[in-house]
Design a protein around this motif. Sequence first.
Motif, mmCIF file in Angstrom:
data_model
loop_
_atom_site.group_PDB
_atom_site.id
_atom_site.type_symbol
_atom_site.label_atom_id
_atom_site.label_comp_id
_atom_site.label_asym_id
_atom_site.label_seq_id
_atom_site.Cartn_x
_atom_site.Cartn_y
_atom_site.Cartn_z
ATOM 1 N N PRO A 261 0.769 -1.215 0.000
ATOM 2 C CA PRO A 261 0.000 0.000 0.000
ATOM 3 C C PRO A 261 0.806 1.274 0.000
ATOM 4 O O PRO A 261 0.440 2.213 -0.697
ATOM 5 C CB PRO A 261 -0.834 -0.128 1.256
ATOM 6 C CG PRO A 261 -0.216 -1.191 2.073
ATOM 7 C CD PRO A 261 0.743 -1.939 1.207
ATOM 8 N N LYS B 179 -7.394 -8.972 -10.415
ATOM 9 C CA LYS B 179 -6.402 -7.924 -10.154
ATOM 10 C C LYS B 179 -6.776 -6.697 -10.972
ATOM 11 O O LYS B 179 -6.950 -6.785 -12.192
ATOM 12 C CB LYS B 179 -4.999 -8.388 -10.519
ATOM 13 C CG LYS B 179 -4.496 -9.521 -9.648
ATOM 14 C CD LYS B 179 -3.005 -9.735 -9.788
ATOM 15 C CE LYS B 179 -2.647 -10.134 -11.197
ATOM 16 N NZ LYS B 179 -1.181 -10.376 -11.330
ATOM 17 N N GLU C 170 -5.384 -3.299 -6.728
ATOM 18 C CA GLU C 170 -6.031 -4.082 -5.682
ATOM 19 C C GLU C 170 -6.287 -5.490 -6.202
ATOM 20 O O GLU C 170 -6.770 -5.676 -7.329
ATOM 21 C CB GLU C 170 -7.353 -3.433 -5.264
ATOM 22 C CG GLU C 170 -8.092 -4.153 -4.154
ATOM 23 C CD GLU C 170 -7.511 -3.884 -2.768
ATOM 24 O OE1 GLU C 170 -8.026 -4.477 -1.789
ATOM 25 O OE2 GLU C 170 -6.554 -3.088 -2.656
ATOM 26 N N ASN D 74 -8.500 -9.537 0.423
ATOM 27 C CA ASN D 74 -8.182 -8.543 -0.605
ATOM 28 C C ASN D 74 -6.957 -7.765 -0.134
ATOM 29 O O ASN D 74 -6.805 -7.489 1.059
ATOM 30 C CB ASN D 74 -9.347 -7.582 -0.809
ATOM 31 C CG ASN D 74 -10.587 -8.282 -1.311
ATOM 32 O OD1 ASN D 74 -10.547 -9.413 -1.777
ATOM 33 N ND2 ASN D 74 -11.719 -7.609 -1.211
ATOM 34 N N PRO E 16 -3.735 -4.631 -1.379
ATOM 35 C CA PRO E 16 -3.175 -3.713 -2.369
ATOM 36 C C PRO E 16 -1.761 -4.143 -2.751
ATOM 37 O O PRO E 16 -1.078 -4.852 -2.003
ATOM 38 C CB PRO E 16 -3.160 -2.375 -1.636
ATOM 39 C CG PRO E 16 -2.970 -2.760 -0.208
ATOM 40 C CD PRO E 16 -3.678 -4.088 -0.022
ATOM 41 N N HIS F 30 3.526 -5.399 -1.419
ATOM 42 C CA HIS F 30 2.149 -5.903 -1.352
ATOM 43 C C HIS F 30 1.696 -5.997 0.088
ATOM 44 O O HIS F 30 2.514 -6.117 1.011
ATOM 45 C CB HIS F 30 2.032 -7.277 -2.030
ATOM 46 C CG HIS F 30 2.799 -8.364 -1.324
ATOM 47 N ND1 HIS F 30 2.316 -9.040 -0.231
ATOM 48 C CD2 HIS F 30 4.024 -8.882 -1.572
ATOM 49 C CE1 HIS F 30 3.195 -9.940 0.173
ATOM 50 N NE2 HIS F 30 4.258 -9.854 -0.625
#
Length: 290
Positions: free
Chosen positions: A7, A152, A172, A182, A184, A207
């Motif tokens: 993220p 994706k 995401e 889920n 990012p 990730h």
Amino acid sequence: MRRISHPAFLVTIALLACFATRLRAQGPPYQTDDPVPVDFQHYEFYIFGAADGTPVEMDSLGPAFEFNWGAIPRVQLHAVLPFGVAAPLNRPVYLPSGTGPTEFGLLDMEIGAKIAIIKESKHVPQIGTFTMVELPAGNADKGLGVGTTWYKIPLWMQKNFGKWLVDGGAGETIIPQTGFHNFPYGGFLVKRQLSERLELGVEAFSHGAEGPAPPQIEASTMIDAGGYYHFKRNPNQQLLFCYGHSVAGQTENYAYLGLYWTWGKDKKDNQNPQNGSAFLGDANHPSTLR
């Protein structure tokens, strides 16, 4: 198979990708992808192997086959047929994750479409998306698949500066399955053409935590280095290679080795459909393991 893909890059990548004549786009062997579709009426084919390992499990692809087609202008269709290994490391500290026997077989298959939204100009990077759909072809009970369709959805940007290229983006991963989250992901790549036959690059790829079922139970940030070697007698055939290791978060290793071919019909060849072009085309992303 479980995938890699963090993220903290969301803002940084968006800014960096706005800096940075046109080189071959990336994707394989890197984890960072690009927004440049294969040229219209051109094709790409990869035979490759890849690996991603954490202290929980070592996953590998191979043999795996990727095909990309410039179906219409600014749109690329994409498919990957992968075989591979899921090798839980059975370490007590990570129980109940990472347990079971080593398995080999067909993994989840991948299809997708890369669409160029904004074309690169002097002051604006190329921007596009590369949505992928992962089909549940692998045996989930053996750890070779997720057991449901998953997705994706990224946004990628690219800018060229002569022999330099920068590329970045974020997205995401959506996995509607028990044991998976889920998460990012994002990356930033800097690449340079050193000669007619050799290109080298370095990327940062990150990730989020992917859940208790896959090996990537925690977030990780990796630094990867790799490149392309264009064969002298056939520059449309290339050797692709990359290796990386985590620098923050969960310990993780990444590796990729593959052969790449591209072919197609240039405008000058339209009168003779039997002629192949000398196109040094734009390659997409692996989709490797992430």
